[in-house]
Enzyme design. Structure first.
Site, PDB file in Angstrom:
ATOM      1  CB  SER A 132       2.108   8.366  -6.390  1.00  8.87           C
ATOM      2  OG  SER A 132       3.338   9.023  -6.197  1.00  8.87           O
ATOM      3  CG  ASP A 168       3.692   6.036  -3.606  1.00  5.09           C
ATOM      4  OD1 ASP A 168       2.982   5.198  -4.169  1.00  5.09           O
ATOM      5  OD2 ASP A 168       4.213   6.999  -4.195  1.00  5.09           O
TER       6      ASP A 168
END
Length: 604
Positions: A351, A462
């Protein structure tokens, strides 16, 4: 020093047999049968009867199973260590092959001699052998004795700068310990017989005096090149960027040397000073089974320092976790590492950590990373019909393409990876090849909020769903792929994900949309969690549950105190980075063992 004296010295240094008193030790040495073994010779074969054990006096052995493409390489057996004792004691067949990885001297203890010794010294030898079997069954690691690690630097084509690579590598090793460069002897000493005499006079002395030996091979499959190959624990092939990837005469000839499959093989791809980014890495990887490919610049010593750390298992991997704006703390930690002379040999993240790590791997200065990331985060995103996701993700994709252009992960001087969650397979997908922007996008696509990134039919989002700080992926990449084992380098993990999840007032019985909207127009925090906070927490819950295991896998786990900053507090990037810097400086000062003895900044 004769072989008997060497055996006494080896036995005294042995972690198992060194506890024996002098009388028993001398009797054991008298019972040994010595043999000189050429590199590549198999001394034990899996499945055979265990009629002896051996001690390594000089050189080294490799334990392996399987053949050809299915071969698995396991531990090395070094001077002072033994192999085969468990089979000898338990009278079981050999469980693996044992092969000399370089010219070696070994001392065999036969079953008959073992039983005779046991009759003379039952208590002392039983204690030693029972402990040996116990350690074997418990997989207890054996303390490593100091020995010289040897490397052969071999050109793959005419004009490869093998002399420069060998010299630079010795310089890099010299910052870690004593190192010596062995260049080809004069023209009058090139026959196998002359080289054998040359080796006999130097080998033992250098093995005892040096920690690292580097053999510089000739640009032909000469007697010296073949001997350097046999004497090496690891082989470092050298090619110039832009050179042909066709199999050359030297490589083909050395591949036929006995024991060649046992060698750890690397490729150094030499670029000229000022080269913007590496070339040809992907092409070489697709054609060869190298353990790693290292792009280096001819006179940039930091590139060779990184190479030396990877070769010796002392590389430093830095892992950056996700956490929105709190991820700016990563920049402060990286600044502290640079100031304290701690290199970053490999960087990976998830991320926000992937976004920052990718820029760092590209060589972007820390202050510029902060400005670029803040501008990127302030770009907003367009809402879309919430069938696949809440926002379209097109602006983020566009800006990542602008940020990284056509750079691939094979075009980085510092290796990088980004972690993502593969929703289709339920596993962490580590992106370490292909377009850099695409890997960062997959790692920055929270499920439900952004559309998944497609990867050959799989859906990537993610990575925090499974592991927010991808330490497991780093541990694997610091390992030795050919040997099917994890490395022993140093992992520094940075976790900026605050543990408190969303909640509501204890008196509430139902979450109200109007209550959430009202919160947007009040100065205090909303009593109703937003959809963004709910999706964020849901996407990080797996990583939160993994935190204990993740901490255990890291050598240094840093958690900068960034709870006061909101996930969207990008305007406070400087403050957050400063918090990370002050925290890291304080923690680094308390580390009891230095991460590395390398020089100040090791960035590419």
């Amino acid at each position: 020093m004769d072989l008997h004296e060497k055996a006494i010295k080896v036995l005294r240094a042995s972690p198992g047999f060194g506890v024996l008193d002098d009388a028993v030790l001398h009797d054991l040495a008298d019972a040994l049968a010595f043999e000189h073994v050429a590199g590549g010779t198999q001394v034990y074969k899996e499945g055979e009867a265990s009629d002896s054990m051996l001690f390594v006096v000089s050189g080294g052995m490799r334990v392996s199973r399987g053949q050809g493409a299915d071969i698995n390489l396991y531990n090395e057996v070094r001077p002072g260590q033994s192999v085969g004792e468990v089979g000898l004691i338990l009278q079981q067949p050999r469980t693996a092959d044992v092969t000399a990885i370089r010219d070696s001297t070994v001392a065999y203890l036969s079953r008959a001699s073992y039983e005779a010794l046991l009759a003379r010294h039952p208590l002392a030898l039983n204690q030693v052998f029972v402990k040996t079997v116990y350690n074997f069954m418990r997989h207890t690691p054996v303390a490593q004795q100091q020995y010289a690690q040897s490397f052969a630097v071999v050109p793959l084509h005419a004009g490869a700068e093998v002399d420069e690579v060998a010299r630079r590598l010795v310089e890099a090793f010299s910052t870690m310990g004593s190192a010596h460069l062995l260049r080809p002897p004069a023209d009058g000493a090139r026959s196998d017989k002359a080289l054998g005499h040359f080796e006999a006079h130097q080998s033992d002395e250098l093995e005892g005096a040096c920690e690292y030996l580097v053999y510089e091979a000739e640009p032909a499959a000469s007697a010296w090149t073949r001997r350097a190959f046999r004497q090496a624990d690891q082989v470092i092939y050298v090619a110039s960027a832009g050179a042909s990837q066709a199999l050359g005469e030297i490589e083909e000839r050395l591949s036929q040397e006995p024991g060649s499959p046992m060698k750890r093989k690397h490729l150094v791809l030499v670029h000229q000073d000022g080269s913007n980014r590496p070339v040809d890495v992907e092409q070489w990887r697709d054609l060869r089974e190298f353990e790693r490919i290292y792009p280096v610049r001819t006179r940039l010593q930091s590139d060779f320092a990184r190479l030396a750390r990877f070769l010796t298992g002392t590389a430093v991997g830095v892992v950056l976790g996700g956490g929105g704006a709190r991820g700016f703390a990563h920049l402060g930690v990286l600044r502290a590492l640079e100031e304290r002379g701690i290199p970053v040999d490999l960087i990976g993240g998830n991320s926000m950590g992937a976004l920052i790590g990718a820029q760092y791997a590209c060589g972007v200065p820390l202050d510029e990373i902060r400005h670029r990331t803040q501008a990127f985060a302030s770009g907003g995103e367009r809402l879309t019909l919430p069938v696949i996701s809440i926002v379209s993700g097109r602006r983020v994709e566009r800006d990542l393409k602008r940020m990284f252009g056509d750079t691939t992960m094979d075009q980085l001087w510092c290796p990088f990876f980004a972690a993502a969650c593969n929703l289709s397979k339920g596993i962490t997908s580590v992106q370490d090849r292909g377009a850099l922007w695409r890997a960062v996008l997959a790692s920055n696509s929270p499920a439900g909020l952004f559309p998944p990134v497609l990867d050959r039919g799989d859906l990537l989002v993610d990575g925090a769903i499974l592991e927010n700080v991808p330490v497991e992926a780093m541990r694997v990449r610091l390992g030795t792929p050919l040997e099917k084992r994890r490395g022993n380098g140093t992992i520094i993990a940075i976790d900026v994900d605050v543990r408190e999840g969303p909640g509501a007032h204890p008196d509430m019985t139902r979450l109200s949309v109007w209550g959430a909207l009202k919160g947007y127009f009040k100065s205090e925090a909303s009593p109703v969690p937003s959809i963004a906070s709910i999706l964020y927490s849901a996407g990080h819950i797996g990583g939160a549950n993994q935190r204990g295991r993740t901490i255990a896998q890291a050598d240094h786990y840093l958690e900068p105190p960034v709870a006061e900053f909101s996930l969207m507090g990008y305007s406070r990037s400087r403050e957050i980075a400063d918090v990370g810097y002050r925290y890291a400086i304080e923690k680094i000062e308390k580390w009891t063992h230095p991460v590395t003895s390398g020089r100040a900044s090791m960035r590419g």
